[in-house]
Design a protein around this motif. Sequence first.
Motif, PDB file in Angstrom:
ATOM      1  N   ASN A  51      -7.173  32.202 -18.600  1.00  0.00           N
ATOM      2  CA  ASN A  51      -6.689  31.296 -19.642  1.00  0.00           C
ATOM      3  C   ASN A  51      -5.566  31.983 -20.423  1.00  0.00           C
ATOM      4  N   LEU A  52      -4.342  31.773 -19.963  1.00  0.00           N
ATOM      5  CA  LEU A  52      -3.197  32.426 -20.581  1.00  0.00           C
ATOM      6  C   LEU A  52      -2.580  31.592 -21.692  1.00  0.00           C
ATOM      7  N   THR A  53      -2.537  30.292 -21.502  1.00  0.00           N
ATOM      8  CA  THR A  53      -1.842  29.413 -22.443  1.00  0.00           C
ATOM      9  C   THR A  53      -2.397  27.997 -22.319  1.00  0.00           C
ATOM     10  N   GLY A  54      -2.276  27.239 -23.387  1.00  0.00           N
ATOM     11  CA  GLY A  54      -2.668  25.842 -23.346  1.00  0.00           C
ATOM     12  C   GLY A  54      -1.637  24.961 -22.676  1.00  0.00           C
ATOM     13  N   LEU A  55      -0.476  25.517 -22.338  1.00  0.00           N
ATOM     14  CA  LEU A  55       0.584  24.752 -21.672  1.00  0.00           C
ATOM     15  C   LEU A  55       0.266  24.681 -20.187  1.00  0.00           C
ATOM     16  N   ARG A  56       0.074  23.475 -19.660  1.00  0.00           N
ATOM     17  CA  ARG A  56      -0.404  23.329 -18.290  1.00  0.00           C
ATOM     18  C   ARG A  56       0.696  23.004 -17.279  1.00  0.00           C
ATOM     19  N   GLU A 111      -1.371  42.678 -27.425  1.00  0.00           N
ATOM     20  CA  GLU A 111      -2.301  41.617 -27.031  1.00  0.00           C
ATOM     21  C   GLU A 111      -3.726  42.186 -26.957  1.00  0.00           C
ATOM     22  N   PRO A 112      -4.666  41.671 -27.773  1.00  0.00           N
ATOM     23  CA  PRO A 112      -6.011  42.250 -27.792  1.00  0.00           C
ATOM     24  C   PRO A 112      -6.897  41.870 -26.614  1.00  0.00           C
ATOM     25  N   ARG A 113      -6.609  40.768 -25.934  1.00  0.00           N
ATOM     26  CA  ARG A 113      -7.492  40.308 -24.866  1.00  0.00           C
ATOM     27  C   ARG A 113      -7.123  40.947 -23.527  1.00  0.00           C
ATOM     28  N   ARG A 114      -8.130  41.499 -22.871  1.00  0.00           N
ATOM     29  CA  ARG A 114      -7.905  42.336 -21.687  1.00  0.00           C
ATOM     30  C   ARG A 114      -7.187  41.584 -20.566  1.00  0.00           C
ATOM     31  N   ARG A 115      -7.638  40.392 -20.241  1.00  0.00           N
ATOM     32  CA  ARG A 115      -7.077  39.681 -19.089  1.00  0.00           C
ATOM     33  C   ARG A 115      -5.629  39.249 -19.355  1.00  0.00           C
ATOM     34  N   LEU A 120       0.298  40.484 -18.606  1.00  0.00           N
ATOM     35  CA  LEU A 120       1.588  40.919 -19.142  1.00  0.00           C
ATOM     36  C   LEU A 120       2.082  42.174 -18.434  1.00  0.00           C
ATOM     37  N   ARG A 121       1.186  43.121 -18.188  1.00  0.00           N
ATOM     38  CA  ARG A 121       1.585  44.341 -17.480  1.00  0.00           C
ATOM     39  C   ARG A 121       2.009  44.022 -16.044  1.00  0.00           C
ATOM     40  N   SER A 122       1.315  43.057 -15.440  1.00  0.00           N
ATOM     41  CA  SER A 122       1.648  42.669 -14.071  1.00  0.00           C
ATOM     42  C   SER A 122       3.040  42.054 -13.987  1.00  0.00           C
ATOM     43  N   ILE A 123       3.366  41.149 -14.902  1.00  0.00           N
ATOM     44  CA  ILE A 123       4.667  40.486 -14.833  1.00  0.00           C
ATOM     45  C   ILE A 123       5.799  41.443 -15.214  1.00  0.00           C
ATOM     46  N   GLY A 131      12.056  49.284 -20.829  1.00  0.00           N
ATOM     47  CA  GLY A 131      12.174  49.125 -22.273  1.00  0.00           C
ATOM     48  C   GLY A 131      11.216  48.098 -22.823  1.00  0.00           C
ATOM     49  N   ILE A 132      10.097  47.895 -22.134  1.00  0.00           N
ATOM     50  CA  ILE A 132       9.067  46.971 -22.597  1.00  0.00           C
ATOM     51  C   ILE A 132       7.718  47.477 -22.104  1.00  0.00           C
ATOM     52  N   ARG A 133       6.695  47.339 -22.926  1.00  0.00           N
ATOM     53  CA  ARG A 133       5.340  47.713 -22.516  1.00  0.00           C
ATOM     54  C   ARG A 133       4.352  46.827 -23.254  1.00  0.00           C
ATOM     55  N   CYS A 134       3.131  46.830 -22.757  1.00  0.00           N
ATOM     56  CA  CYS A 134       2.059  46.062 -23.383  1.00  0.00           C
ATOM     57  C   CYS A 134       0.938  47.008 -23.773  1.00  0.00           C
ATOM     58  N   ILE A 135       0.461  46.870 -25.001  1.00  0.00           N
ATOM     59  CA  ILE A 135      -0.700  47.605 -25.484  1.00  0.00           C
ATOM     60  C   ILE A 135      -1.808  46.604 -25.749  1.00  0.00           C
ATOM     61  N   GLN A 136      -2.989  46.887 -25.204  1.00  0.00           N
ATOM     62  CA  GLN A 136      -4.143  46.040 -25.483  1.00  0.00           C
ATOM     63  C   GLN A 136      -4.802  46.536 -26.760  1.00  0.00           C
ATOM     64  N   ALA A 137      -4.529  45.848 -27.860  1.00  0.00           N
ATOM     65  CA  ALA A 137      -5.062  46.267 -29.160  1.00  0.00           C
ATOM     66  C   ALA A 137      -4.829  45.162 -30.173  1.00  0.00           C
ATOM     67  N   ARG A 138      -5.618  45.204 -31.247  1.00  0.00           N
ATOM     68  CA  ARG A 138      -5.356  44.355 -32.399  1.00  0.00           C
ATOM     69  C   ARG A 138      -4.328  45.039 -33.270  1.00  0.00           C
TER      70      ARG A 138
END
Length: 234
Positions: A51-56, A111-115, A120-123, A131-138
């Motif tokens: 469940n990534l987004t409400g946009l279908r 982004e706090p949610r693991r999945r 995000l890391r995959s894309i 010059g971009i990274r994703c951290i899983q954290a609040r």
Amino acid sequence: MPEQAAQQSVACRSELLRRGLDHIGLRLTPVQHEALSVYLSELRRWAAHVNLTGLRSEEAIIREGFLRSFAYRAAFEPTPLMKAVDVGSGAGFPGLVLKIGYPDIDMLLLEPRRRRATFLRSIIRRLELTGIRCIQARVEELHGSAEHQGGYDVAFARAVGPVPDVARRVEPLLKPGGRLILQMGQRTRGLLPLARPLLRVLGMRTQLLEVPAPDVGYSPTHLLILDKLPLLAS
């Protein structure tokens, strides 16, 4: 026939994106268009089990995801090595979209949610972005961090919950003079007069900005700009 239908679908998507970019006054290169096409395909593929987004629909992702993300550009001036953080990035709106459009930005997706963080890391890897990274954290987990506290020129978020609460959580990450940009719905805009005194206490100056709609028949994008006032010299 299936091949012809697929070609028509691609053409419709391209036209919707081109028309929307014209509305908000942006131009992209063929490489950037291709990156958005891959991003769209990956969003649709992952949506089958995450469940990534409400946009279908593809049209909704382009219009409400990509184009409204690009609308944030009206509220800041990208500069080389600008440090930006997207708080609660979710499917990558607006941070990943803005990185594709303005590759010189040094972008952190928070982004706090693991999945969702895994997506995000995959894309990021799929598009070979640097010059971009994703951290899983609040966001609160970055408070007090020598790397992150006071380290960002601009922060992006959606006004989920009371604006002063969002500002209070994000403000520690901003440099003095840094800027928090929030996309606002009608209800949040209506509550803004009540929020302004609390935002002043936080040392945040407010400004509302209306960006042209992403397409004919849709509402404009409303952005709230919160500038962190510079520290006064003692």
